[in-house]
Design an enzyme around this catalytic site. Structure first.
Site, PDB file in Angstrom:
ATOM      1  N   LYS A  37       0.874  -1.169   0.000  1.00  0.00           N
ATOM      2  CA  LYS A  37       0.000   0.000   0.000  1.00  0.00           C
ATOM      3  C   LYS A  37       0.904   1.209   0.000  1.00  0.00           C
ATOM      4  O   LYS A  37       1.666   1.432   0.936  1.00  0.00           O
ATOM      5  CB  LYS A  37      -0.918   0.010   1.226  1.00  0.00           C
ATOM      6  CG  LYS A  37      -1.994   1.067   1.096  1.00  0.00           C
ATOM      7  CD  LYS A  37      -2.725   1.306   2.392  1.00  0.00           C
ATOM      8  CE  LYS A  37      -2.963   2.789   2.531  1.00  0.00           C
ATOM      9  NZ  LYS A  37      -3.342   3.163   3.891  1.00  0.00           N
ATOM     10  N   GLY A  89      -7.471   9.654   9.566  1.00  0.00           N
ATOM     11  CA  GLY A  89      -7.731   9.819  10.996  1.00  0.00           C
ATOM     12  C   GLY A  89      -8.762  10.888  11.328  1.00  0.00           C
ATOM     13  O   GLY A  89      -9.049  11.128  12.492  1.00  0.00           O
ATOM     14  N   ALA A  99      -9.070   5.786   4.201  1.00  0.00           N
ATOM     15  CA  ALA A  99      -8.876   6.996   5.022  1.00  0.00           C
ATOM     16  C   ALA A  99     -10.140   7.835   5.162  1.00  0.00           C
ATOM     17  O   ALA A  99     -10.894   8.026   4.215  1.00  0.00           O
ATOM     18  CB  ALA A  99      -7.762   7.884   4.460  1.00  0.00           C
ATOM     19  N   GLY A 100     -10.357   8.307   6.367  1.00  0.00           N
ATOM     20  CA  GLY A 100     -11.412   9.276   6.635  1.00  0.00           C
ATOM     21  C   GLY A 100     -12.714   8.679   7.128  1.00  0.00           C
ATOM     22  O   GLY A 100     -13.619   9.402   7.527  1.00  0.00           O
ATOM     23  N   ASN A 116      -8.914   2.092  10.021  1.00  0.00           N
ATOM     24  CA  ASN A 116      -7.984   1.856  11.119  1.00  0.00           C
ATOM     25  C   ASN A 116      -8.405   2.628  12.368  1.00  0.00           C
ATOM     26  O   ASN A 116      -8.969   2.064  13.298  1.00  0.00           O
ATOM     27  CB  ASN A 116      -6.546   2.213  10.717  1.00  0.00           C
ATOM     28  CG  ASN A 116      -5.528   1.720  11.744  1.00  0.00           C
ATOM     29  OD1 ASN A 116      -5.855   1.341  12.865  1.00  0.00           O
ATOM     30  ND2 ASN A 116      -4.277   1.706  11.386  1.00  0.00           N
ATOM     31  N   THR A 117      -8.215   3.955  12.346  1.00  0.00           N
ATOM     32  CA  THR A 117      -8.463   4.750  13.559  1.00  0.00           C
ATOM     33  C   THR A 117      -9.866   4.532  14.120  1.00  0.00           C
ATOM     34  O   THR A 117     -10.052   4.426  15.334  1.00  0.00           O
ATOM     35  CB  THR A 117      -8.260   6.246  13.244  1.00  0.00           C
ATOM     36  OG1 THR A 117      -7.037   6.392  12.529  1.00  0.00           O
ATOM     37  CG2 THR A 117      -8.198   7.060  14.511  1.00  0.00           C
TER      38      THR A 117
END
Lengths: 320, 256
Positions: free
Chosen positions: B95, B156, B183-184, B205-206
């Site tokens: 990635k 994040g 992301a986001g 993830n976050t």
């Protein structure tokens, strides 16, 4: 009456010293051996020394808080200069949302505004609009507390041998291993988690309690020590490289200090340290027993908070 | 949809950073039934393979690993990190992140295209973290990428799909390219929305790692992704401006 148990404790980090003193207080004949030249030769020397059970609930399992609410009392009873001024949690203006999240996950705090912040920490007047104040928490200086525990052990009739790998003889009833990552041959799934810290001297800034500065990616804390010293820590990296600090980590730590108070710009950098926190997969410490061998390990970042509880478990085994 | 010839067992990709402990990470991966887990390789860990203890915990999860070049700001850094990742994780999947702005962590799309070309020529199977820009997407495909990972919002930030129009246009423009929203994403409804747009996977993830109960949040995301995917396959109705009663009013008996 039976003669007191003879106990060998290996490793004069926080787990070994607290275990040794706890056993000596109970009447055991304790010999503490340390492979390094002095007490605190490993990760314990790099620690912040925050005794903040309620703050830990933000990211640690509830058990960490439950098992550490009494540890401030233990330290106050056994070491001088343990501060009980509470702790503060702050965030830079654009990250204030993090304070709400921190508050949702923790308890035993007061949400305070600028006036109360200024009353608690006059040097932070006008710099932060909102904070969480945990009044029942405390802190100590590991570099004073560990030697103090060593002196206490000797005063209690114990023996401390530095630069010593092997026990002086084979006459011990119990063998308590508190050697952190050095015990990994005997303990599966133990890993090291890298942490880096900086020690500053800054006569221009005065703080009375640990301050956590929240940030979504890099939460950092600053712990005041005597003689205008400040410990700034600590990174958390899944790595067993204990080599020197990187520029990135240093920038993050120093920027946090600067954000807290611009006076830190004039601080002298006295020390930079790297340590490996011995950790199990659940990041919780464990006391295990195999015959007359007891292992105390996996302190992760809770050595000072949880050692009194772990030492109590060792005491229960030895005096069963 | 195949990712470089490989089908995913689940359209949920899960990042492995920032969890309270490896054990909680493991329970989140199980609850998510993740099809892929991503692992970031920091330089401190790569040297002397010092991250081995953590990586072996990751391998024990038995989920395909997609290493990433998180935190790289230059082409050279990203290429070097990719090579280290290939060696450490024994996979040619990477990635690719080339960060252009340290405040928003948005991709440097120029460096990204260049790094993607270098790595593709070197045999890597590149998963580029990009914006929703169509032209950049074309360049990445021309550079050898066979997957695109446009952002929903900055890493994040948890702000969801900031440009739904752009993401929909990307899907329409590249019907045969595997697309992943990376992301986001902050809450499961964001992930469901991405899947309803016809995206092939989402990367979280976050939102899971920083939840109060990461395992429960992982399960919530699994359900949301499943719902969104099913909704897309079921061909949802078109939105309309006027009400359309589902039952004709005319001739309805008066019961009240």
């Amino acid at each position: 009456m039976a003669s007191p148990p003879k106990v060998l404790v290996r490793g004069a980090g926080v787990a070994g010293l607290v275990s040794a003193v706890t056993l000596a207080l109970r009447g055991a004949k304790v010999t503490l051996i340390e492979s390094g030249p002095k007490v605190g030769s490993g990760a314990s020397w790099m620690a912040g020394g925050m005794l903040t059970p309620w703050c830990e609930a933000e990211s640690a399992p509830a058990e960490v808080t439950e098992r550490s609410v009494d540890s401030l009392g233990w330290w106050q009873a056994n070491v001088h200069d343990v501060q009980a001024n509470g702790s503060l949690v702050l965030a830079p203006p654009r990250d204030t949302a993090e304070i709400a999240r921190f508050g949702r996950r923790t308890s035993h705090f007061e949400t305070i505004g600028p006036d109360e912040i200024a009353r608690l920490e006059p040097d932070l007047q006008g710099r932060f609009a909102k904070a969480l104040f945990f009044p029942t928490e405390g802190h100590l200086d590991p570099r004073e507390a560990l030697p103090a525990l060593a002196r206490r052990l000797v005063a209690l009739g114990g023996t401390l041998l530095t630069d010593t790998l092997a026990p002086p003889d084979e006459s011990f009833d119990w063998d308590v291993d508190c050697t952190g990552l050095n015990a990994r041959a005997n303990l599966s799934h133990l890993r090291g988690v890298r942490g880096e810290m900086i020690l500053l001297r800054c006569p221009d800034v005065t703080l009375h309690r640990p301050v956590r500065l929240l940030h979504p990616r890099i939460p950092i804390y600053i712990v005041p020590r005597r003689n205008h010293l400040f410990m700034v820590g600590a990174t958390m990296i899944e790595s067993e490289n204990d080599g020197p600090m990187t520029l990135r980590s240093m920038s993050e730590l120093l920027n946090a200090a600067w954000v807290l108070h611009p006076g830190f710009a004039e601080a002298e950098i006295l020390d930079m340290g790297t340590g490996l926190r011995p950790s199990y997969p659940d990041n919780m410490p464990l006391v295990t027993q195999e015959g007359r061998h007891i292992f105390v390990n996996g302190m992760y970042r809770h050595g000072y908070l949880l050692s009194p509880w772990l030492a109590q478990q060792v005491e229960h085994i030895v005096f069963a | 949809m195949l990712f470089y010839g490989t089908p995913l067992t689940s359209p949920l990709m899960l990042g492995t950073a920032q969890y309270p402990s490896p054990e909680i990470l493991a329970s989140a991966v199980r609850e998510a039934q993740a099809g892929v887990i991503t692992v970031s390789l920091r330089r401190e860990s790569a040297g002397q393979k010092a991250g081995q203890a953590f990586w072996s915990l990751i391998r024990e999860l038995n989920v395909p690993v997609l290493p990433n070049t998180a935190g790289c700001h230059t082409v050279k850094e990203a290429v070097t990190t990719a090579h280290m990742a290939r060696e450490v994780f024994e996979t040619d999947w990477i990635k690719l992140e080339v960060i252009g702005d340290s405040d928003t962590l948005q991709p440097d799309v120029f460096g990204l295209v260049e790094a993607a070309r270098i790595l593709s020529e070197d045999g890597f199977k590149v998963f580029p973290y990009t914006t929703e820009d169509l032209v950049v997407a074309e360049r990445l495909l021309a550079a050898g990428c066979e997957v695109l990972m446009p952002w929903g919002a900055p890493i994040g930030s948890g702000r969801g799909l900031n440009n739904v129009f752009g993401l929909r246009a990307l899907r329409a423009h590249f019907p045969d390219v595997p697309l992943v929203v990376d992301a986001g994403i902050g809450v499961p409804s964001h992930a469901a929305q991405a899947m309803e747009l016809g995206y092939d996977a989402v990367l979280i993830n976050t939102a899971v790692a920083k939840a109060g109960d990461p395992a429960l949040m992982a399960r919530a995301f699994r359900l949301a992704v499943e719902a969104g995917k099913a909704a897309f396959e079921a061909d949802p109705m078109e939105a309309r401006d006027m009400a359309a009663p589902s039952t004709p009013l005319l001739g309805r008996p008066m019961l009240a």
